[in-house]
Design an enzyme around this catalytic site. Structure first.
Site, PDB file in Angstrom:
ATOM      1  CG  HIS A  83      -5.835   0.185  -2.287  1.00  0.00           C
ATOM      2  ND1 HIS A  83      -6.557  -0.152  -1.162  1.00  0.00           N
ATOM      3  CD2 HIS A  83      -4.636   0.608  -1.849  1.00  0.00           C
ATOM      4  CE1 HIS A  83      -5.801   0.062  -0.093  1.00  0.00           C
ATOM      5  NE2 HIS A  83      -4.640   0.517  -0.492  1.00  0.00           N
ATOM      6  CG  ASP A  87      -9.606  -1.587  -0.896  1.00  0.00           C
ATOM      7  OD1 ASP A  87      -9.195  -2.325   0.020  1.00  0.00           O
ATOM      8  OD2 ASP A  87      -9.206  -0.428  -1.063  1.00  0.00           O
ATOM      9  CG  HIS A 138      -1.530   1.234   1.623  1.00  0.00           C
ATOM     10  ND1 HIS A 138      -2.760   1.599   1.113  1.00  0.00           N
ATOM     11  CD2 HIS A 138      -1.154   2.251   2.441  1.00  0.00           C
ATOM     12  CE1 HIS A 138      -3.106   2.786   1.606  1.00  0.00           C
ATOM     13  NE2 HIS A 138      -2.155   3.203   2.419  1.00  0.00           N
ATOM     14  CG  ASN A 160      -5.708   5.567   3.122  1.00  0.00           C
ATOM     15  OD1 ASN A 160      -5.286   6.269   2.204  1.00  0.00           O
ATOM     16  ND2 ASN A 160      -4.924   5.092   4.077  1.00  0.00           N
TER      17      ASN A 160
END
Lengths: 307, 421
Positions: free
Chosen positions: B231, B304, B178, B277
């Site tokens: 993501h 997600d 991430h 986020n």
């Protein structure tokens, strides 16, 4: 009968120009009333208002309470310096408990952006936002516009510069929305780290040089440096801030014109503004405080549907 | 148990039956016959007008169990996955305890051993996802962890990242990262843009992501190994990743389905279900991300899925938790947004083939005598998403009341099948 287009005063963003003008015109009548020997009218004697303050406040709470009492409303006060969550009760539960006691209107200050908007989705009472985090403080912007109008006769076309910590200021954002809606020109001035990005997309001018900004404007609205909202350092020291962004008599005297000085209070004397400026004839800081009561009376009166 | 799927168009690029309309007979979990014959079966599913693909695979699901069973558990997340057409999900290690011992890997796998939906656990990179000391990754790998990630936390310490990539090379392990510089994004609530300025909310600028992508790629170039970026939200990140791919680095990325349809202006409503986020970006970013999906620069699309109970969401915006659920809506929103620019084969590549390739898992195929790992779906069905459709324990979605396009009718896997409607 004149009415606002909204059931709550959540922010200036939600108001139309007509709403703003209606509030300011109504406030003018109330200013006349509160200068009479008998300062009270019975308009809201059947209305109960709760002032719910989750953040410390002296003048805003006092101003709302006076406005409510002069309209003959029943008033209850709730204040908590810590947020409701820390006490283990959610905001919604706290407010629903107050409403269960048959309260018609909520005036709320809260440290979270959007807290009054959140409440408005869940409860029936009219809500007045008395400041939500770094978002809006609509009654402050309205009283600032009222004061500019009172001194200069008109807001449209006037050049207003807001000085200081724009990034953390709900007063700045509400003022920007209110002034733009009324056709004023708006500039912000301060250290670059305290100016939010993208302000130019709102049609706001950005100036980093204090003297140039003062030379440009008709009205200087000087904001308090809010150290309590700054979680990290945005400028090196208060000393440097006051040296380069503090407004003093010497700078004002060097301009080739006179400008109106405003400040939403409380003032850090000697930091963003010196005492000789704050107390000078060009300063309308205490007029703002007086007008605050009249403007808040107008807001409450109109939201109660008495317009 | 005999199930006949009658008249579905088979969409499987690896099958000899690709793009043909056939009757598919599944007996005891095995595809016994693919033909035009109408054999008898206990269950016959009329699939005319529907399409049949291999089972869909979600690469990024928060499963809640162990530790957060009030938000989600393995049974409920598997039900949600099946409702959304997914036969397989890769789970994040952000459980309590964190997935950092083979006990927890075994626990998760054992919970779904006899179920339709298979959960493929990913394990943490660092102990308690603190970013300091690396976990026993080799042991976790051999226990069945399919990849390594600290979930929604970045590997902020450059040397820890470097050592991780070096260590993972031992068994060709995959790091899923991430990308977020959490000093720049500190206290951030939404995308930094004119919207955050107008709302007075602290913004999370795109550079918070781009900087970390750049750093990670530099380290990857030094160490070798492979990284998958999860993501991604910034088109510039995609460009950096594409460049690295062209230089021969082993790097892939995915995008969350909602990131392709929701923009930051929606945050004006203060709907905390929109607090995610990385944050929702601008409409311009959405167009660029969709283009990157179409060109293949973005390898996969993920749900997600982050379940949050009502107490974590029915709050002031800055106090609410990040995340939205997504398993049930992923296909319906992505198919609606992308069907004009993407063939169904391309979309299936993002949600069925590429995830398995990236994780080095077996890719099923629709052929006779193969295990039935299948998703039967209607690509054209328009339907309104309602609370009653949600199988997840949590209901934190901004899509309630939205019209979606495309829906999974049935899923087959592991000798089970579930008919959704």
């Amino acid at each position: 009968m004149s009415q606002l287009s909204v059931p709550h005063l959540l922010g200036i963003k939600e108001l139309t120009r007509e709403d703003i003008e209606l509030i300011l015109t109504t406030a003018k009548h109330f200013k006349e009333i509160i200068n009479r020997p008998i300062k009270k009218v019975p308009s809201l004697r059947d209305v109960t208002i709760a002032n719910v303050f989750f953040e410390n406040s002296t003048r805003t709470r006092l101003s709302f309470e006076l406005a409510q009492k002069r309209l003959s409303a029943d008033v209850v006060n709730f204040s908590s310096s810590s947020s409701s969550v820390k006490k283990g009760e959610t905001l919604l539960d706290t407010v629903n408990n107050i409403l269960a006691m048959k309260v018609d209107m909520i005036v709320m200050r809260h440290s979270s952006v959007g807290a009054p908007h959140f409440l408005a989705k869940h409860i029936k009472a009219n809500i007045v936002n008395a400041g939500d985090g770094t978002h809006e403080h609509p009654t402050q912007a309205l009283l600032d516009s009222f004061s500019i109008h009172e001194k200069l006769g008109v807001v449209e076309g006037k050049k207003v510069c807001i000085f200081g910590d724009i990034l953390h200021s709900r007063v700045a954002l509400s003022n920007i929305f209110a002034l733009k809606k009324q056709g004023a020109e708006v500039m912000v001035c301060g250290p670059n780290t305290l100016l939010p990005r993208y302000l130019n997309e709102l049609g706001v001018k950005v100036e980093l040089d204090l003297r140039k900004a003062l030379q440009w404007c008709d009205v200087a609205n000087v904001l308090r440096i809010q150290l309590e909202r700054q979680t990290i350092k945005y400028f090196p020291s208060l000393r440097e801030y006051s040296l380069y962004y503090g407004i003093n008599k010497e700078i004002l005297d060097s301009l080739d014109k006179e400008i109106l000085i405003m400040h939403p209070g409380p003032i850090n004397r000697g930091i963003e503004i010196t005492s000789d400026v704050a107390d000078s004839p060009h300063s309308i800081i205490l007029d703002q405080v007086e007008n605050g009561v009249a403007v808040r009376m107008a807001v409450l009166y109109l939201l109660a549907g008495r317009g | 148990m005999r199930v006949l799927i009658k008249g579905a168009e088979i969409i499987d690029k690896n099958s000899t039956h690709h793009r043909t309309v056939k009757n598919v007979l599944v007996v005891d979990g095995i595809i016994q016959q693919i033909s035009n014959e109408d054999n008898g079966a206990e269950t016959i599913i009329d699939a005319h007008g529907l399409q049949l693909s291999i089972g869909w695979f979600d690469m990024r699901t928060t499963i809640g169990e162990p530790g957060f069973e009030h938000k989600e558990d393995i049974a409920s997340v598997c039900a949600a996955a099946a409702a959304g057409g997914f036969t397989d999900i890769a789970s994040l290690p952000d459980t309590k305890p964190v997935v950092q011992s083979k006990n927890v890997v075994s626990f998760i796998k054992s919970k779904c051993r006899d179920q339709l939906v298979q959960v493929h656990p990913m394990a943490a990179v660092t102990n308690n996802r603190e970013g300091k000391e690396i976990t026993e990754m080799m042991d976790l790998h051999y226990a069945g962890a399919v990849a390594f990630t600290d979930g929604d936390l970045p590997i902020w310490h450059s040397d820890v990242l470097l050592k991780t990539l070096q260590y993972l090379k031992t068994f060709d392990g995959l790091l899923i990262n991430h990308a977020e510089d959490n000093h720049i994004s500190h206290f951030g609530q939404m995308n930094e843009s004119i919207e955050s300025t107008m709302l007075g909310l602290k913004g999370i600028p795109k550079i918070a992501e781009e900087l970390m992508v750049e750093r990670d790629l530099s380290i990857l170039k030094y160490t070798g190994g492979k990284i998958h970026f999860a993501h991604i939200s910034s088109p510039k990140s995609v460009a950096l990743i594409s460049l690295a791919k062209s230089e021969g680095l082993s790097v892939t990325c995915d995008v969350a389905a909602y990131q392709l349809v929701l923009n930051d202006t929606l945050v004006q409503t203060f709907d905390t279900n929109l607090k995610v986020n990385p944050p929702l970006r601008t409409q311009e970013d959405i167009q660029l991300l969709i283009a990157a999906v179409a060109t293949g620069a973005i390898d996969a699309i993920v749900s997600d899925h982050i379940p949050q109970d009502v107490e974590s969401k029915n709050l002031e915006f800055d106090l609410a938790e990040f995340g939205m659920i997504g398993l049930e809506t992923t296909f319906g929103i992505v198919n609606k947004a992308l069907s004009s620019c993407l063939l169904i084969e391309q979309l299936l590549d993002k949600i069925a083939y590429r995830p398995r390739e990236i994780l080095k898992l077996h890719i099923p195929t629709i052929e006779e005598n193969q295990p039935a790992n299948l998703t039967l779906f209607d690509p054209n069905m328009e339907w309104q998403f309602e609370k009653s459709h949600i199988k997840s324990k949590s209901k934190n979605t901004p899509f309630l009341g939205h019209t979606l396009k495309g829906r999974a009718k049935a899923v087959f896997n592991n000798n089970h099948f579930i008919l959704n409607y």
